[in-house]
Every structure is written in C-alpha cells, then in structure tokens.
Scaffold this active site. Structure first.
Site, PDB file in Angstrom:
ATOM      1  N   THR A 121      27.429  93.398  71.384  1.00 47.79           N
ATOM      2  CA  THR A 121      28.009  93.928  72.623  1.00 47.79           C
ATOM      3  C   THR A 121      28.627  92.761  73.385  1.00 47.79           C
ATOM      4  OG1 THR A 121      26.259  95.575  72.665  1.00 47.79           O
ATOM      5  CG2 THR A 121      27.464  95.217  74.730  1.00 47.79           C
ATOM      6  N   GLU A 154      27.790  98.730  68.536  1.00 50.94           N
ATOM      7  CA  GLU A 154      26.677  99.489  67.959  1.00 50.94           C
ATOM      8  C   GLU A 154      25.966 100.292  69.048  1.00 50.94           C
ATOM      9  OE1 GLU A 154      25.786 100.057  64.792  1.00 50.94           O
ATOM     10  OE2 GLU A 154      24.471 101.419  65.866  1.00 50.94           O
ATOM     11  N   ILE A 256      17.266 111.759  82.188  1.00 51.23           N
ATOM     12  CA  ILE A 256      17.086 112.170  83.581  1.00 51.23           C
ATOM     13  C   ILE A 256      15.590 112.183  83.932  1.00 51.23           C
ATOM     14  CG2 ILE A 256      19.260 113.431  83.817  1.00 51.23           C
ATOM     15  CD1 ILE A 256      17.602 116.039  83.431  1.00 51.23           C
ATOM     16  N   GLY A 259      10.905 107.379  86.455  1.00 57.13           N
ATOM     17  CA  GLY A 259       9.867 106.533  85.870  1.00 57.13           C
ATOM     18  C   GLY A 259       9.825 105.180  86.550  1.00 57.13           C
ATOM     19  N   CYS A 266      19.157  95.730  76.317  1.00 61.17           N
ATOM     20  CA  CYS A 266      20.553  96.131  76.507  1.00 61.17           C
ATOM     21  C   CYS A 266      20.910  96.520  77.931  1.00 61.17           C
ATOM     22  CB  CYS A 266      20.896  97.269  75.551  1.00 61.17           C
ATOM     23  SG  CYS A 266      20.854  96.738  73.843  1.00 61.17           S
ATOM     24  N   LYS A 269      21.011  93.680  80.834  1.00 61.25           N
ATOM     25  CA  LYS A 269      22.018  92.626  80.647  1.00 61.25           C
ATOM     26  C   LYS A 269      23.433  93.211  80.587  1.00 61.25           C
ATOM     27  CE  LYS A 269      22.430  92.030  75.615  1.00 61.25           C
ATOM     28  NZ  LYS A 269      23.734  92.651  75.460  1.00 61.25           N
TER      29      LYS A 269
HETATM   30  N1  NAD Z   1      18.772  95.819  70.278  1.00 62.89           N
HETATM   31  C1  NAD Z   1      19.463  96.925  70.491  1.00 62.89           C
HETATM   32  O1  NAD Z   1      18.909  98.016  70.653  1.00 62.89           O
HETATM   33  C2  NAD Z   1      20.971  96.894  70.502  1.00 62.89           C
HETATM   34  C3  NAD Z   1      21.683  98.101  70.407  1.00 62.89           C
HETATM   35  C4  NAD Z   1      23.075  98.064  70.420  1.00 62.89           C
HETATM   36  C5  NAD Z   1      23.720  96.845  70.551  1.00 62.89           C
HETATM   37  N2  NAD Z   1      23.004  95.686  70.667  1.00 62.89           N
HETATM   38  C6  NAD Z   1      23.742  94.427  70.765  1.00 62.89           C
HETATM   39  O2  NAD Z   1      23.752  93.818  69.470  1.00 62.89           O
HETATM   40  C7  NAD Z   1      23.673  92.386  69.576  1.00 62.89           C
HETATM   41  C8  NAD Z   1      22.445  91.892  68.811  1.00 62.89           C
HETATM   42  O3  NAD Z   1      21.299  92.463  69.425  1.00 62.89           O
HETATM   43  P1  NAD Z   1      19.850  92.291  68.786  1.00 62.89           P
HETATM   44  O4  NAD Z   1      18.913  93.041  69.658  1.00 62.89           O
HETATM   45  O5  NAD Z   1      19.910  92.597  67.324  1.00 62.89           O
HETATM   46  O6  NAD Z   1      19.652  90.714  68.982  1.00 62.89           O
HETATM   47  P2  NAD Z   1      18.437  89.798  68.516  1.00 62.89           P
HETATM   48  O7  NAD Z   1      18.298  88.768  69.555  1.00 62.89           O
HETATM   49  O8  NAD Z   1      17.270  90.650  68.126  1.00 62.89           O
HETATM   50  O9  NAD Z   1      18.979  89.122  67.173  1.00 62.89           O
HETATM   51  C9  NAD Z   1      20.017  88.206  67.125  1.00 62.89           C
HETATM   52  C10 NAD Z   1      19.812  87.328  65.895  1.00 62.89           C
HETATM   53  O10 NAD Z   1      20.963  86.479  65.741  1.00 62.89           O
HETATM   54  C11 NAD Z   1      20.512  85.237  65.229  1.00 62.89           C
HETATM   55  N3  NAD Z   1      21.548  84.220  65.455  1.00 62.89           N
HETATM   56  C12 NAD Z   1      21.991  83.707  66.622  1.00 62.89           C
HETATM   57  N4  NAD Z   1      22.972  82.799  66.394  1.00 62.89           N
HETATM   58  C13 NAD Z   1      23.157  82.737  65.059  1.00 62.89           C
HETATM   59  C14 NAD Z   1      24.030  82.008  64.201  1.00 62.89           C
HETATM   60  N5  NAD Z   1      24.907  81.114  64.676  1.00 62.89           N
HETATM   61  N6  NAD Z   1      23.940  82.210  62.874  1.00 62.89           N
HETATM   62  C15 NAD Z   1      23.041  83.080  62.371  1.00 62.89           C
HETATM   63  N7  NAD Z   1      22.194  83.815  63.121  1.00 62.89           N
HETATM   64  C16 NAD Z   1      22.250  83.643  64.444  1.00 62.89           C
HETATM   65  C17 NAD Z   1      19.218  85.003  65.981  1.00 62.89           C
HETATM   66  O11 NAD Z   1      18.397  84.036  65.320  1.00 62.89           O
HETATM   67  C18 NAD Z   1      18.603  86.395  66.006  1.00 62.89           C
HETATM   68  O12 NAD Z   1      17.745  86.609  64.890  1.00 62.89           O
HETATM   69  C19 NAD Z   1      23.646  92.104  71.073  1.00 62.89           C
HETATM   70  O13 NAD Z   1      24.949  91.877  71.510  1.00 62.89           O
HETATM   71  C20 NAD Z   1      23.108  93.387  71.676  1.00 62.89           C
HETATM   72  O14 NAD Z   1      23.528  93.572  72.991  1.00 62.89           O
HETATM   73  C21 NAD Z   1      21.641  95.686  70.626  1.00 62.89           C
END
Ligand code: NAD
Length: 457
Positions: A121, A154, A256, A259, A266, A269
């Site tokens: 994101t 995503e 809705i 809580g 997400c 931030k």
């Molecule tokens: N968690 C959710 O529910 C969700 C849902 C939709 C979108 N997103 C978005 O997706 C993105 C990822 O979210 P997440 O929750 O999976 O993050 P996370 O922090 O769980 O995982 C990110 C991973 O990236 C790795 N990483 C960072 N820099 C790196 C590099 N240079 N090379 C290789 N690996 C590297 C980290 O070690 C970590 O394991 C974010 O932008 C988040 O906003 C998250």
C-alpha cells in the site's frame, strides 16, 4: 508462470502461497534470514489460518521456494511482486523507503523485462517513482528493454487472508500497458473463474483506491463509536441502532460495530498517510481527521471504564484481559487497542493477567520487562486469568470468548466486573449472573423524567 515475491510478511506470503497453489513457480525473498529458514522448513512465522498446510503442499510440490538472495530469485522471472512494508513515518506519511530500496536492487539485478507489481500500500505516485528508478538503472546498464511497473494493491484481511486472496471481491490493476494487463489477466484468471472481477484503471487511481477503501471502512467504525458515545448519554442501546441501520441494504452490516477502536497494521497508518497526502496537496481532510481523533479517543475507553470504577491508582488490582491481537484470527498486535490499555494499566500500577489464543508471544516480546517482573502474566487458559481479578476486559472478540460460563467466572473473580470492549455479551444475561457490565454504548437505561405537558388553557 515464474513469479518472485519480495517481502514474506502477511501479504507477500499469502500472495506467494496462493499463486503457487495455482501451479505457478514462486520464489519468495525476504531479508529476514530467520523468517526464511522457518518458511523453508514449512514453519510459518506468523499466524494465518491454513497457511502451514499450504506451505507444506507447495514446498513438497516444489512450486514454492524461499531465499534471502534476490539475485537467486530473478532467473527467467516473468512477474515480480513488491510486498514489503510501508510503515508510518514520524510526519504521518507512508515510509516507502523499503519499496524504493527494492526498486534500486531490482534495477541492478533484473536481467529480463519482467513486469514489476507494487502490491504494498503506497501513496499515489509510488509506482511511477519505482519505474523511474528502474529505468535509470536499465539505462546505466545499457539494457535494450525498459521495465513496466504496475500497481496492484492488496485487499486481504488477516485471519481470512487465504480465502480473500483465493476468492477476491475484486482485483485492482493500475496499469496503462496492454501487455502487462494481459499478463495480469492470465495470472489472476484462476481466481476469477466464475465471473470477471478484475478492474483495470490508471496506476494513480489504483493507488488511491486502496487508501479510499481503508479510510471508508475506518470511517464507518468511528461513526458508530461516536454514536455509541451519544447512546450512553441517552440510555440507548447502540446494538439496537446497529441492527436497525444494518438491515438497510444501502448500509449493510459490515464495519458498523461499536467497540474499543480499530487497530492493526493497515487502518491507522493508511489513514495517517491519506491525511498526509491531503496536507501535501492543500486539501482539507477534516472528516478523516475526525475519524482518526475518534479512534484515538475510543482506544482509551477500556481504561476509563476501569478507573471510573476502581480508581486511578490500580496498585494491587488484578485486571484480566481476554484477547490481545488487534482482531480475531491473527497474531498481529500492531496498533492494537490492547497496547493502549496495557500501557495505561502498567502506568496505573495494575497487575495484568492476559490470555490470547495466538498473540501472546508477540506481547511477551514487546513487553519483555513487565513480563519478567510479573506485572504482565500471560496465562495458558482464559479462566485462569480470572483468579482474584478485579475486572475482566474483553479486548478481542475471539469466538472462544463468545459464550463463556458466567457462573464459573463469577466464582474466580474478586470483583464481578466485566468491561466488554466488543459488545459481545447480552448485558441483561451478564447482570443476571451478578456482574456489573459495561459495554460500548450500552449504558443501562437512565431514568428520564417525562417532559411536563404544558396545560392548554
Ligand atoms: N497485513 C495486511 O493485512 C495488509 C493487507 C493489505 C495490504 N497490506 C500492505 O501490504 C504491505 C506489506 O504488509 P505486511 O503486513 O505483509 O508487512 P510485514 O511487515 O508483515 O512484512 C514485510 C516483509 O518485508 C520484508 N522486507 C522489507 N524490506 C525488504 C527488502 N529490501 N528485501 C526483502 N524483504 C524485505 C520484511 O523483512 C518483512 O518480512 C504494506 O504496504 C501493507 O500496508 C497489508
């Protein structure tokens, strides 16, 4: 297809495993070597229902591999997903340094014209910046081709991530490249077999769509929390209001619930990042500011309920917490309401007895000192937390907390007080078991004096 996914967090791992499940060859790269070692051995370092079984199937089928070396993962690759973190910077903007450093690495290492997909994101304009970095590197390396970078945000939900990825409501592809669109259509075809759910649009449109979705859902929650506050004043039950408005098909029942506030990796931030985009572009986002302010206030509701009843000094008091994760189905505690509560309880001198089915190791890691001093005691079982407790706080609505044995609970507790941060319980039933009950917007009706009828002369 040969796919590389960079970042093995919640999003990267689910993306990789689901594409592998459909028969693709996926290599997942992460700089965290412990994480890669665990995953290579079929051990999932994060809690996501169904993930370990999927890992086992695809590791043994040799469709899924893990490495810390990006170079090893790029041989003949057709699609590269960037799924690294985009945390919040000090000024509220999304910190896209992980995305940009991956772009720089790809620029140095990519040897064939793969499509690079931004799944993280990221603010509007990020895919364009990634493309510029790649282009510069390709020029420097005198390569004959130029990379295509697209946005594919995503929408999965932690705790239901595999189902969401396998059966998405929609897939957003932000791209102006026809060949890239065709490749995405082919890659996602197995996930949209029964009807078309791929929406093609511009990259900037796709990037903003992701923020818009999260901000909209967060707004619904904050709106209900605001109404819950008013309901308490009026002696109205917010649950009845929720049922009433949710049955309107224009509104629906999702998001809705009043809580103790939204949390997670997400919403908080992403709202901050959207506010920052507004500020940068001179757009007044007062509505979104209010959404955030309400949520910050809401996260303090649990502690307020406790101190109103037990006093500001909680020295010698035992507070039992049920649930620590920011929502059921995950071990993620990022920005969870439980953290605000725990910090407040520790400041007030309370002893915390806590239970969560999967998030306790994350809490133990974050609060290692209070845990070692016994200020936070993590229990194996929910009922054990109630021993001599002065209050029970339901923080996360895991299913196993829905129908507890109230009579048994009452016997363990020093004071019969339940603070229900997720409006899970029927206030009447809980009160019948001898408890004092506090729900969000569920105040016991106040005695309102009838308006005096003016006599018509
Ligand atoms: N968690 C959710 O529910 C969700 C849902 C939709 C979108 N997103 C978005 O997706 C993105 C990822 O979210 P997440 O929750 O999976 O993050 P996370 O922090 O769980 O995982 C990110 C991973 O990236 C790795 N990483 C960072 N820099 C790196 C590099 N240079 N090379 C290789 N690996 C590297 C980290 O070690 C970590 O394991 C974010 O932008 C988040 O906003 C998250």
């Amino acid at each position: 297809m040969r796919i590389t996914v960079i970042g093995c967090g919640y999003v990267g791992l689910v993306t990789a495993a689901c594409f592998a499940e459909m028969g693709n060859h996926v290599t997942c790269v992460d700089q965290n070597s412990e994480r890669i070692d665990a995953l290579s051995n079929g051990v999932c370092p994060l809690y996501e229902p169904g993930m370990e079984a999927m890992l086992a199937t695809n590791l043994s089928g040799r469709r899924l591999a893990f490495t810390t070396q990006l170079n090893d993962a790029l041989q003949d690759v057709e699609v590269v997903f960037i799924a690294v973190g985009t945390p919040c910077s000090d000024d509220g903007s999304a910190d896209i340094s992980q995305v940009l450093s991956v772009a720089a690495e790809l620029g140095q290492l990519l040897n064939n014209p793969a499509v690079v997909v931004c799944k993280s994101t990221s603010p509007v304009g990020t895919a364009c910046r990634v493309e510029a970095i790649l282009e510069q590197q390709c020029q420097r390396r005198q390569l004959s081709w130029r990379p295509v970078v697209i946005s594919n945000p995503e929408f999965l939900k932690e705790g239901a991530a595999i189902g969401d990825f396998m059966r998405p409501d929609r897939i957003i592809i932000g791209s102006s490249s026809e060949p890239a669109n065709a490749l995405m259509r082919e890659l996602y075809a197995p996930f949209v077999r029964n009807h078309e759910r791929i929406l093609f649009m511009g990259r900037r449109d796709a990037e903003l769509s992701k923020y818009a979705a999260n901000a909209f859902l967060a707004s619904r929650i904050s709106f209900m929390n605001e109404l819950a506050g008013l309901s308490s004043q009026l002696g109205v039950d917010i649950e009845q209001v929720r049922r009433a408005i949710g049955s309107d098909s224009r509104i629906g029942h999702h998001f809705i619930y009043a809580g103790c506030g939204y949390g997670g990796s997400c919403f908080p931030k992403d709202i901050k990042a959207l506010l920052h985009m507004g500020k940068e572009h001179g757009e007044d986002m007062s509505m979104l500011h209010a959404v955030e302010a309400r949520n910050d206030k809401q996260k303090h509701w649990l502690l307020q309920q406790i101190t109103q009843r037990l006093g500001a000094n909680l020295q010698g008091k035992i507070i039992a917490l049920w649930g620590l994760a920011f929502k059921p189905g995950t071990d993620d505690i990022r920005d969870a309401p439980s953290l605000v509560l725990i910090d407040g309880l520790l400041r007030a001198g309370a002893t915390i007895h806590a239970y969560d089915p999967v998030a306790m190791s994350k809490i133990a890691e974050r609060y290692s000192l209070p845990v070692s001093r016994g200020q936070i005691q993590l229990m194996d079982e929910p009922y054990v937390t109630l021993q001599n407790a002065d209050a029970l706080v339901l923080v996360t609505e895991w299913k196993q907390f829905r129908q507890p044995d109230f009579s048994n609970m009452r016997k363990h507790m020093r004071l019969p007080l339940i603070i229900d941060g997720r409006n899970q319980y029927d206030p009447t039933q809980v009160r019948e078991h001898g408890f004092e009950y506090a729900g969000v917007g569920r105040a016991a009706p106040k005695k309102h004096s009838q308006p005096v009828l003016r006599q018509v002369v």
